[in-house]
Scaffold this active site. Structure first.
Site, PDB file in Angstrom:
ATOM      1  N   GLU A   1     -20.876   5.647 -21.705  1.00 34.96           N
ATOM      2  CA  GLU A   1     -20.893   6.447 -20.479  1.00 34.96           C
ATOM      3  C   GLU A   1     -20.136   7.757 -20.614  1.00 34.96           C
ATOM      4  O   GLU A   1     -20.606   8.800 -20.138  1.00 34.96           O
ATOM      5  CB  GLU A   1     -20.271   5.642 -19.322  1.00 34.96           C
TER       6      GLU A   1
ATOM      7  N   HIS B   1     -27.238 -13.127 -36.531  1.00 34.85           N
ATOM      8  CA  HIS B   1     -28.675 -13.175 -36.274  1.00 34.85           C
ATOM      9  C   HIS B   1     -29.271 -11.777 -36.150  1.00 34.85           C
ATOM     10  O   HIS B   1     -30.237 -11.588 -35.401  1.00 34.85           O
ATOM     11  CB  HIS B   1     -28.958 -14.003 -35.012  1.00 34.85           C
TER      12      HIS B   1
ATOM     13  N   LYS C   1     -22.147   8.415  -9.182  1.00 36.14           N
ATOM     14  CA  LYS C   1     -21.259   7.332  -8.769  1.00 36.14           C
ATOM     15  C   LYS C   1     -22.026   6.243  -8.033  1.00 36.14           C
ATOM     16  O   LYS C   1     -21.787   5.062  -8.242  1.00 36.14           O
ATOM     17  CB  LYS C   1     -20.134   7.870  -7.881  1.00 36.14           C
TER      18      LYS C   1
ATOM     19  N   LYS D   1     -18.573   1.495 -21.423  1.00 38.06           N
ATOM     20  CA  LYS D   1     -17.616   2.573 -21.143  1.00 38.06           C
ATOM     21  C   LYS D   1     -17.677   3.647 -22.228  1.00 38.06           C
ATOM     22  O   LYS D   1     -17.618   4.839 -21.944  1.00 38.06           O
ATOM     23  CB  LYS D   1     -16.197   2.012 -21.042  1.00 38.06           C
TER      24      LYS D   1
ATOM     25  N   ARG E   1      -6.023   4.255   1.623  1.00 36.92           N
ATOM     26  CA  ARG E   1      -5.815   3.123   0.728  1.00 36.92           C
ATOM     27  C   ARG E   1      -6.185   1.803   1.388  1.00 36.92           C
ATOM     28  O   ARG E   1      -6.416   0.815   0.709  1.00 36.92           O
ATOM     29  CB  ARG E   1      -4.333   3.037   0.320  1.00 36.92           C
TER      30      ARG E   1
ATOM     31  N   CYS F   1       0.816  -1.210   0.000  1.00 36.31           N
ATOM     32  CA  CYS F   1       0.000   0.000   0.000  1.00 36.31           C
ATOM     33  C   CYS F   1       0.843   1.249   0.000  1.00 36.31           C
ATOM     34  O   CYS F   1       1.285   1.693  -1.039  1.00 36.31           O
ATOM     35  CB  CYS F   1      -0.980  -0.021   1.155  1.00 36.31           C
TER      36      CYS F   1
ATOM     37  N   GLU G   1     -19.054  -4.601 -21.450  1.00 34.67           N
ATOM     38  CA  GLU G   1     -18.413  -3.584 -20.622  1.00 34.67           C
ATOM     39  C   GLU G   1     -17.691  -2.541 -21.471  1.00 34.67           C
ATOM     40  O   GLU G   1     -17.731  -1.351 -21.174  1.00 34.67           O
ATOM     41  CB  GLU G   1     -17.444  -4.248 -19.641  1.00 34.67           C
TER      42      GLU G   1
ATOM     43  N   ASN H   1       6.245  -2.555  -2.768  1.00 34.85           N
ATOM     44  CA  ASN H   1       4.891  -2.751  -3.274  1.00 34.85           C
ATOM     45  C   ASN H   1       4.975  -3.664  -4.487  1.00 34.85           C
ATOM     46  O   ASN H   1       5.729  -3.381  -5.428  1.00 34.85           O
ATOM     47  CB  ASN H   1       4.253  -1.419  -3.700  1.00 34.85           C
ATOM     48  N   GLY H   2       4.187  -4.717  -4.514  1.00 36.38           N
ATOM     49  CA  GLY H   2       4.187  -5.628  -5.647  1.00 36.38           C
ATOM     50  C   GLY H   2       4.252  -7.078  -5.201  1.00 36.38           C
ATOM     51  O   GLY H   2       4.210  -7.378  -4.007  1.00 36.38           O
TER      52      GLY H   2
ATOM     53  N   TRP I   1      -0.900  -4.174   2.825  1.00 35.94           N
ATOM     54  CA  TRP I   1      -1.875  -5.256   2.714  1.00 35.94           C
ATOM     55  C   TRP I   1      -1.066  -6.534   2.552  1.00 35.94           C
ATOM     56  O   TRP I   1      -0.228  -6.637   1.655  1.00 35.94           O
ATOM     57  CB  TRP I   1      -2.753  -5.089   1.478  1.00 35.94           C
TER      58      TRP I   1
END
Length: 613
Positions: free
Chosen positions: A493, A509, A608, A490, A27, A2, A486, A100-101, A74
Site C-alpha cells: 500500500e 508448495h 480511505k 501494508k 476522541r 481519553c 496484513e 489514562n491507562g 471512556w
C-alpha cells in the site's frame, strides 16, 4: 480513558480546561470531570455523558481558581457514571488525579490499600493511584516524591496528572509506557498540560512531549522534567506549526506514524466500558446479544475487505477456539455472488473502519435478505454499517486519517476476542476459571503494545537495510497467518513494493521456488503453538540463501541464531499475539516508505473509504 487538560497560572482554570476538553471531544468519551483549587481546597465536578452535562453542572455550581485539571473518560473499570468519572479525590480530599491507562495490578493494590483502611469511592483502577500517593504523603513525603514512588508501583502504560491542596503551586504528571501522549504547553507565567496538542493550541505553540518513563513538575514559572528515578533531564522544546493539519500530527512526521503509536490509547478505549476485570465478565450492550440468541447461533460469516478481512481471519480462530462456533471469512466483494448458505441461525458479522464500504454493505444486505442476524464492528459512529445492523461494536479508536489502516486493524482483534468470550459465556461452553483468565489477559494489552512500539528505532534500522528491495515474501501460521497477509498489504500500500503473504506451510508448495539472495522473507514466529513449524520454515528459507526478517518473542535463541534481522516483541498470550506481531510490520512498511520519499498518508490510487463497488 481519553482527554486530559491541565492549567497552572494566574487565570481562572475552569474555562481553559472546559474549552480544552471540548477540543478533544472527537476522541469519544462517556463521562467528564474537572477539579479546581478554590479557597484552599479542591472542588470537583463530574458528570456522565457529554461535556455539555458537565458544563451545565458548573453553571449551576460554579467553581473558579487555579491550578486545575480535567478529563473526558471512556470507562475501563466501572460503569460510566458520576461516581466513576475522573478526576478522583483521595480519602483526605486534598489530592486529586486524572489518568489514562489501565493499572494492571490494581486488584492487588486495592486489596493492600483496603487492608490498611483506605476507602474506595469508585469502581475504578485509577483510584488506587491517588490513594497510594496519599499513603506515601502520610510518611512525610512531598507530592513529587509520593507521586514518584507511586509511579514505580503501578504496572502498565499510563499518563497521570496529580495536584494537591497542600502544594497548590505545582502539578505533577508522568508518562509511563506509551499510554498516549502527555504534552506540556509553555506559556508566559503560566503552563498547560494536555493529552494532545489541539487542547492547548489557542494558548501556546511551544510544547514539550514527555517520553516514556519521564515525569514533570510544573509550576506557573517553569517546568522540571525528570526520569522516574529522579534524574533531571533537559527536554527538547518544540514549536508547533500554525498549520492546523501539521499541528494535529504533533511530534510525528505523518498521521500514519501517529496512528501507529495511538494504538495503546485506541486499544484501551476499545476495552472501555466493556470489561469487568473483577468478575471476569465482558459487556457488549450495543450488540443486543441475549443468551437465547447466542445459543441458537450455528454459524458466523465474517465479511470485510482488505485489512478488515485479515482482522476477520484472526477473529475466526478466536471465535472457533473460545466459543466453539464455526466461522467462515468471506471477502465482501465475493459474498453476495457466492450464494452463501444462510438462515435465521446464522450471523453475518461485517467489519469496516468507515462503515461505508460498498462491498461490505452489499454483503450485509445479502445476509439480511436471507434472514441472518446482522452485526458490525465499525470505527465511524453512526455510519451505515452501524445503523443497518441488529447489533454493533464500536472500535472506539478515534479518527483514522492515514489511508493505510493501523489502529482500525488492531481494535477489531480485541473486539472479536471480547465477542468470543461473551458468546462462549452465554452459550455455556466456558468455565469460570478459563473465562476469568482470558478476561484478565486483556489487562496486559496496552502495556504489551506500548513496549513493542518503544522499539521503533530497531525497526527503522531494518527498514534502511531493506529500502531497495523489489519483492518480499511474508510467512505466518495459525493465528498469525493473517498477520503475514496484513504485513504484505501494508508494504504494498505505502511502499509500492511487490509483497505476498502466505501460510508458511504452503511455502514448499510453490513460493519456495522464488527464494534466493534477492528475495527477503518475513517470518512471523512468536512463541505460540506453531512456533516449531515456523522454525522449520526459517531454516528452509536460509538454506536457499534467503534474507530472513523474523518477528520473534524476546529471548528466543533459536530464532536469534538463524534470522538476519529480528523484530522483537514481548512475550504474550498466544490468542492476543497478533496484536503485537503486526506492530513491527506496520512500522517496517512505514519506514521503508518514508526512506523512499513516498507519501505514506495518501498513497497513490487509494482512498480511505471505498464507497463504490
Amino acid at each position: 480513558m481519553c482527554g486530559i487538560v491541565g492549567y497552572i497560572g494566574p487565570r481562572d482554570a475552569t474555562p481553559i480546561i472546559l474549552n480544552g476538553l471540548k477540543r478533544l471531544e472527537y476522541r469519544g468519551y462517556d463521562s467528564a470531570g474537572i477539579a479546581i483549587f478554590e479557597n484552599e481546597k479542591i472542588e470537583v465536578r463530574r458528570e456522565p455523558g457529554k461535556l455539555e452535562n458537565l458544563e451545565a453542572t458548573v453553571r449551576e455550581q460554579p467553581i473558579s481558581g487555579a491550578p486545575g485539571i480535567g478529563h473526558t473518560r471512556w470507562a475501563t473499570h466501572g460503569a460510566p457514571s458520576a461516581r466513576n468519572a475522573h478526576p478522583h479525590l483521595g480519602n483526605s480530599g486534598r489530592v486529586v488525579v486524572v489518568h489514562n491507562g489501565i493499572v494492571e495490578n490494581f486488584l492487588e493494590l486495592k486489596d493492600e490499600l483496603a487492608s490498611e483502611g483506605a476507602v474506595f469511592n469508585s469502581d475504578t483502577d485509577t483510584e488506587t493511584i491517588v490513594l497510594l500517593v496519599e499513603r506515601h504523603q502520610s510518611t512525610g513525603l512531598s507530592l513529587t516524591e509520593a507521586a514518584r514512588k507511586t509511579f514505580q508501583q503501578i504496572r502498565g502504560a499510563h499518563g497521570v496528572v496529580l495536584m494537591s491542596a497542600e502544594e497548590p503551586d505545582k502539578i505533577v504528571c508522568a508518562r509511563i509506557g506509551n499510554a498516549g501522549g502527555v504534552v506540556i504547553g509553555l506559556g508566559d507565567g503560566e503552563n498547560f498540560i494536555a493529552s494532545d496538542i489541539p487542547a492547548i493550541l489557542e494558548h501556546t505553540r511551544r510544547v514539550i512531549f514527555l517520553e516514556s518513563h519521564q515525569m514533570a513538575i510544573i509550576t506557573a514559572e517553569g517546568v522540571r522534567v525528570e526520569t522516574l528515578e529522579g534524574e533531571e533531564l533537559k527536554p527538547q522544546i518544540h514549536t508547533v506549526s500554525w498549520d492546523p493539519v501539521a499541528a494535529e500530527k504533533g511530534e510525528y512526521r505523518h498521521f500514519m506514524q501517529k496512528e501507529i503509536h495511538e494504538q495503546v490509547r485506541a486499544l484501551t478505549n476499545t476495552l472501555a466500558g466493556r470489561v469487568d476485570f473483577e468478575r471476569g465478565k465482558i459487556r457488549l450492550p450495543e450488540l443486543n446479544l441475549t443468551p437465547e440468541i447466542a445459543k441458537r447461533i450455528q454459524k458466523i460469516y465474517i465479511t470485510a475487505c482488505g485489512t478488515a478481512a485479515y482482522a476477520g481471519m484472526v477473529g475466526k480462530t478466536l471465535i472457533e477456539k473460545i466459543a466453539r462456533v464455526p466461522v467462515e471469512v468471506v471477502i465482501g466483494s465475493e459474498f453476495r455472488y457466492s450464494d452463501p448458505i444462510i438462515d435465521e441461525n446464522t450471523v453475518v458479522l461485517a467489519i469496516s473502519q468507515s462503515g461505508e464500504t460498498a462491498d461490505t454493505l452489499a454483503a450485509m444486505e445479502e445476509g439480511r435478505k436471507k434472514g441472518a442476524i446482522i452485526w458490525s464492528i465499525v470505527n465511524a459512529i453512526g455510519s451505515q454499517a452501524m445503523r443497518v445492523a441488529d447489533g454493533s461494536i464500536s472500535m472506539q479508536t478515534g479518527p483514522e486519517i492515514g489511508v493505510a489502516s493501523t489502529k482500525a486493524f488492531t481494535a477489531p482483534l480485541v473486539d472479536q476476542y471480547m465477542l468470543a468470550i461473551l458468546l462462549a459465556d452465554l452459550r455455556g461452553v466456558l468455565d469460570d476459571k478459563t473465562r476469568k483468565a482470558l478476561v484478565a489477559d486483556l489487562r496486559l494489552v496496552p502495556d504489551l503494545v506500548g513496549r513493542t512500539l518503544q522499539r521503533e528505532a530497531e525497526v527503522e534500522k531494518c527498514a534502511r537495510a531493506l529500502k531497495d528491495i523489489r519483492d518480499c515474501l511474508y510467512l505466518g501460521r495459525g493465528i498469525n497467518m493473517p498477520i503475514a497477509y496484513e504485513g504484505a498489504l501494508k508494504l504494498k500500500e505505502i511502499s509500492y513494493i511487490h509483497a505476498e503473504g502466505y501460510p508458511a506451510g504452503e511455502m514448499k508448495h510453490g513460493p519456495i521456488a522464488l527464494i534466493d539472495e534477492n528475495m527477503p522473507v518475513v517470518c512471523i514466529a512468536p512463541t505460540d503453538p506453531w512456533h516449531e513449524k515456523m522454525i522449520s520454515q526459517i531454516q528452509q528459507a536460509k538454506a536457499r540463501n534467503g534474507t530472513v526478517i523474523a518477528v520473534a518473542t524476546d529471548g528466543d535463541e533459536l530464532v536469534a541464531g538463524m534470522a538476519d534481522y529480528i523484530l522483537w516483541v514481548p512475550e504474550c498470550p498466544w490468542m492476543l499475539s497478533p496484536i503485537v506481531t503486526v506492530l513491527p510490520l506496520q512500522l517496517l512498511a512505514y519506514h521503508i516508505a518514508t526512506i523512499r520519499g513516498l507519501d505514506v498518508d495518501q498513497p497513490r490510487n487509494l482512498a480511505k473509504s471505498v464507497t463504490v463497488e
